[in-house]
Design a protein around this motif. Structure first.
Motif, PDB file in Angstrom:
ATOM      1  N   PHE A 147     -74.478 119.026  41.982  1.00  0.00           N
ATOM      2  CA  PHE A 147     -73.665 120.064  42.612  1.00  0.00           C
ATOM      3  C   PHE A 147     -73.546 119.991  44.138  1.00  0.00           C
ATOM      4  N   HIS A 148     -74.419 119.248  44.833  1.00  0.00           N
ATOM      5  CA  HIS A 148     -74.512 119.464  46.277  1.00  0.00           C
ATOM      6  C   HIS A 148     -73.247 119.077  47.033  1.00  0.00           C
ATOM      7  N   ARG A 149     -72.439 118.169  46.505  1.00  0.00           N
ATOM      8  CA  ARG A 149     -71.212 117.770  47.190  1.00  0.00           C
ATOM      9  C   ARG A 149     -69.998 118.596  46.756  1.00  0.00           C
ATOM     10  N   LEU A 150     -70.170 119.472  45.783  1.00  0.00           N
ATOM     11  CA  LEU A 150     -69.037 120.184  45.188  1.00  0.00           C
ATOM     12  C   LEU A 150     -68.846 121.551  45.830  1.00  0.00           C
ATOM     13  N   LYS A 151     -67.588 121.964  45.944  1.00  0.00           N
ATOM     14  CA  LYS A 151     -67.262 123.281  46.495  1.00  0.00           C
ATOM     15  C   LYS A 151     -66.366 124.084  45.553  1.00  0.00           C
ATOM     16  N   ALA A 152     -65.345 123.451  45.008  1.00  0.00           N
ATOM     17  CA  ALA A 152     -64.402 124.160  44.145  1.00  0.00           C
ATOM     18  C   ALA A 152     -65.077 124.563  42.842  1.00  0.00           C
ATOM     19  N   LYS A 153     -64.771 125.763  42.394  1.00  0.00           N
ATOM     20  CA  LYS A 153     -65.453 126.247  41.190  1.00  0.00           C
ATOM     21  C   LYS A 153     -65.114 125.402  39.956  1.00  0.00           C
ATOM     22  N   ARG A 154     -63.888 124.862  39.893  1.00  0.00           N
ATOM     23  CA  ARG A 154     -63.560 124.035  38.726  1.00  0.00           C
ATOM     24  C   ARG A 154     -64.446 122.794  38.675  1.00  0.00           C
ATOM     25  N   ASP A 155     -64.793 122.259  39.849  1.00  0.00           N
ATOM     26  CA  ASP A 155     -65.664 121.088  39.893  1.00  0.00           C
ATOM     27  C   ASP A 155     -67.104 121.447  39.539  1.00  0.00           C
ATOM     28  N   LEU A 156     -67.565 122.606  39.998  1.00  0.00           N
ATOM     29  CA  LEU A 156     -68.911 123.075  39.659  1.00  0.00           C
ATOM     30  C   LEU A 156     -69.040 123.286  38.158  1.00  0.00           C
ATOM     31  N   VAL A 157     -68.005 123.897  37.569  1.00  0.00           N
ATOM     32  CA  VAL A 157     -68.018 124.155  36.126  1.00  0.00           C
ATOM     33  C   VAL A 157     -67.980 122.840  35.344  1.00  0.00           C
ATOM     34  N   ALA A 158     -67.145 121.926  35.781  1.00  0.00           N
ATOM     35  CA  ALA A 158     -67.047 120.639  35.078  1.00  0.00           C
ATOM     36  C   ALA A 158     -68.367 119.875  35.132  1.00  0.00           C
ATOM     37  N   ALA A 159     -69.034 119.901  36.284  1.00  0.00           N
ATOM     38  CA  ALA A 159     -70.311 119.204  36.412  1.00  0.00           C
ATOM     39  C   ALA A 159     -71.374 119.829  35.528  1.00  0.00           C
ATOM     40  N   ALA A 160     -71.393 121.163  35.451  1.00  0.00           N
ATOM     41  CA  ALA A 160     -72.357 121.842  34.581  1.00  0.00           C
ATOM     42  C   ALA A 160     -72.070 121.555  33.120  1.00  0.00           C
ATOM     43  N   ARG A 161     -70.790 121.584  32.764  1.00  0.00           N
ATOM     44  CA  ARG A 161     -70.407 121.346  31.372  1.00  0.00           C
ATOM     45  C   ARG A 161     -70.748 119.925  30.942  1.00  0.00           C
ATOM     46  N   ALA A 162     -70.582 118.971  31.844  1.00  0.00           N
ATOM     47  CA  ALA A 162     -70.911 117.582  31.518  1.00  0.00           C
ATOM     48  C   ALA A 162     -72.380 117.420  31.194  1.00  0.00           C
ATOM     49  N   ARG A 163     -73.225 118.230  31.811  1.00  0.00           N
ATOM     50  CA  ARG A 163     -74.665 118.138  31.565  1.00  0.00           C
ATOM     51  C   ARG A 163     -75.100 118.987  30.374  1.00  0.00           C
ATOM     52  N   VAL A 164     -74.516 120.170  30.234  1.00  0.00           N
ATOM     53  CA  VAL A 164     -74.977 121.127  29.223  1.00  0.00           C
ATOM     54  C   VAL A 164     -74.293 120.910  27.886  1.00  0.00           C
ATOM     55  N   GLY A 165     -73.000 120.574  27.890  1.00  0.00           N
ATOM     56  CA  GLY A 165     -72.240 120.508  26.663  1.00  0.00           C
ATOM     57  C   GLY A 165     -71.425 121.770  26.463  1.00  0.00           C
ATOM     58  N   LEU A 217     -77.240 125.678  46.955  1.00  0.00           N
ATOM     59  CA  LEU A 217     -76.682 125.649  45.603  1.00  0.00           C
ATOM     60  C   LEU A 217     -76.403 127.060  45.112  1.00  0.00           C
ATOM     61  N   PHE A 218     -77.312 127.997  45.372  1.00  0.00           N
ATOM     62  CA  PHE A 218     -77.059 129.396  45.012  1.00  0.00           C
ATOM     63  C   PHE A 218     -75.774 129.901  45.671  1.00  0.00           C
ATOM     64  N   LEU A 219     -75.555 129.524  46.919  1.00  0.00           N
ATOM     65  CA  LEU A 219     -74.401 130.016  47.673  1.00  0.00           C
ATOM     66  C   LEU A 219     -73.082 129.566  47.071  1.00  0.00           C
ATOM     67  N   LYS A 220     -73.087 128.510  46.283  1.00  0.00           N
ATOM     68  CA  LYS A 220     -71.852 128.036  45.660  1.00  0.00           C
ATOM     69  C   LYS A 220     -71.304 129.040  44.651  1.00  0.00           C
ATOM     70  N   LEU A 221     -72.125 129.972  44.208  1.00  0.00           N
ATOM     71  CA  LEU A 221     -71.641 131.013  43.302  1.00  0.00           C
ATOM     72  C   LEU A 221     -70.627 131.931  43.975  1.00  0.00           C
ATOM     73  N   ARG A 222     -70.572 131.911  45.287  1.00  0.00           N
ATOM     74  CA  ARG A 222     -69.602 132.743  45.988  1.00  0.00           C
ATOM     75  C   ARG A 222     -68.164 132.278  45.762  1.00  0.00           C
ATOM     76  N   ALA A 223     -67.987 131.113  45.169  1.00  0.00           N
ATOM     77  CA  ALA A 223     -66.638 130.629  44.871  1.00  0.00           C
ATOM     78  C   ALA A 223     -65.973 131.416  43.754  1.00  0.00           C
ATOM     79  N   PHE A 224     -66.755 132.163  42.986  1.00  0.00           N
ATOM     80  CA  PHE A 224     -66.212 132.884  41.836  1.00  0.00           C
ATOM     81  C   PHE A 224     -65.736 134.285  42.241  1.00  0.00           C
ATOM     82  N   ASP A 225     -64.924 134.869  41.398  1.00  0.00           N
ATOM     83  CA  ASP A 225     -64.293 136.161  41.650  1.00  0.00           C
ATOM     84  C   ASP A 225     -65.343 137.269  41.673  1.00  0.00           C
ATOM     85  N   ARG A 226     -65.468 137.943  42.807  1.00  0.00           N
ATOM     86  CA  ARG A 226     -66.515 138.951  42.961  1.00  0.00           C
ATOM     87  C   ARG A 226     -66.293 140.192  42.105  1.00  0.00           C
ATOM     88  N   ARG A 227     -65.119 140.360  41.544  1.00  0.00           N
ATOM     89  CA  ARG A 227     -64.937 141.481  40.613  1.00  0.00           C
ATOM     90  C   ARG A 227     -65.782 141.285  39.354  1.00  0.00           C
TER      91      ARG A 227
END
Length: 352
Positions: free
Chosen positions: A40-58, A140-150
């Motif tokens: 995750f450390h090079r990623l900023k966009a939420k779609r990239d963060l999600v894709a990286a997590a999904r690739a590892r988790v399934g 890495l925690f701060l990357k969660l700010r990319a998501f909709d705060r609602r």
């Protein structure tokens, strides 16, 4: 005193098989700071963060969570925000709370994305600067700010009564506190502090020093958290080896409850103390008015989960549900989800 199953919630992290074609060993939650940093450390966009997590988790985490949300909706529950005031427990409302530690980084991005897609609020309680490990993971925690705060809302997850010990006695290493507890050293500390209290009350020098150190730790870490995440309303107690040792010991030594605030985060985070730092509520302990059911439901023990949900559905009452994102990366919840989404589950339960 804290409800007994709080200890079980902090202690149990059982997992079996996880997601569809995951890139991790089946049967284990997906954890590990170094793996998360690399992912995750090079990623900023939420779609990239999600894709990286999904690739590892399934895929199974997302499928299971959608089934869980759909089931609660079918049971007549609405999903409400932990930010609302007051929380409403006299109707079928569910408040989803996630305790986010370093080990939760792979699961948390997928869950944040699901909350955004499904447009349901969730309270993501970030364990912030508790030890060197959390400081290391802060970006890495701060990357969660990319998501909709609602839908991805934040709270401060902390344990100042343990954090100052980690910082001052164990050079910022939480694993050293672990060893102190498992070696039995914490029993001597609790005995010393209890004897001091029974002799001099809260004015005992050793307790005054501990209280002052914890208050300073809270002030510093809360201010740091607010600078990054804004004026959040909620705080929650982080279960640590110290708090687990306290819960284990107080059952045999009830006098220890008199100094619970020096040993357990939820006991330390009193309404008066958190209000001084701008927080409105602690999300673990709630007044038990109305239906005689605890207002918080933990992810363990999994064998009790069906019964606990069934009781709340029957009473038509609301509940705060506490999850750890890492647990969702395993199949820990699958037996429960398979059971409650089976045709006729509710009617079957009524006939028993």
């Amino acid at each position: 005193m804290i409800v007994p199953n709080l200890l079980r919630s902090f202690a149990h992290r059982r997992a079996r098989t996880a997601a569809s074609e995951p890139s991790h060993a089946p049967g284990q939650p997906v954890v590990g700071f170094e793996a998360a940093r690399q992912a995750f450390h090079r990623l900023k966009a939420k779609r990239d963060l999600v894709a990286a997590a999904r690739a590892r988790v399934g895929l199974q985490l997302e499928a299971s969570f959608r089934r869980y949300v759909g089931w609660l909706d079918a049971m007549g529950y609405s999903f409400a925000s932990c930010e609302e005031s007051p929380l409403r427990f006299n109707t079928r409302r569910v408040y989803l709370r996630y305790d986010v530690h370093v080990r939760d980084l792979f699961g948390v991005f997928l869950l944040a994305n699901l909350h955004e897609e499904l447009q349901i609020p969730g309270s993501f309680q970030i364990c912030w600067e508790h030890s060197r490990a959390e400081v290391q993971a802060s970006r890495l925690f701060l990357k969660l700010r990319a998501f909709d705060r609602r839908f991805v809302q934040f709270g401060f997850h902390c344990a100042p009564e343990s954090g100052w010990l980690v910082e001052q006695r164990f050079e910022g290493r939480s694993e050293s506190l672990d060893r102190f507890v498992t070696s039995g050293g914490v029993r001597g500390l609790m005995a010393e502090w209890l004897a001091a209290f029974e002799r001099d009350g809260h004015d005992a020098p050793v307790l005054a020093r501990a209280r002052c150190a914890a208050d300073i730790h809270l002030e510093r870490t809360a201010a740091s958290f607010r600078r990054r995440f804004g004026a959040v309303k909620t705080v929650s107690g982080h279960g640590t080896p110290l708090s687990a040792a306290y819960l284990d010991t107080v059952r045999d030594e009830p006098r220890l409850a008199a100094i619970a605030g020096y040993l357990h985060a939820v006991e330390y985070l009193t309404p008066e103390r958190i209000r001084r730092h701008g927080f409105e509520r602690e999300l673990t302990r709630f007044d038990e008015t109305g239906p005689s059911l605890p207002r918080i439901l933990f992810e363990n023990p999994i064998a009790d989960m069906e019964t606990q949900y069934r009781r709340r559905i029957a009473a038509g009452c609301g509940v705060v549900v506490l999850f750890h994102p890492a647990t969702w990366t395993s199949d820990h919840f699958l037996p429960f989800i398979e059971a409650v989404t089976a045709p006729g589950w509710l009617e079957c339960g009524r006939s028993k």
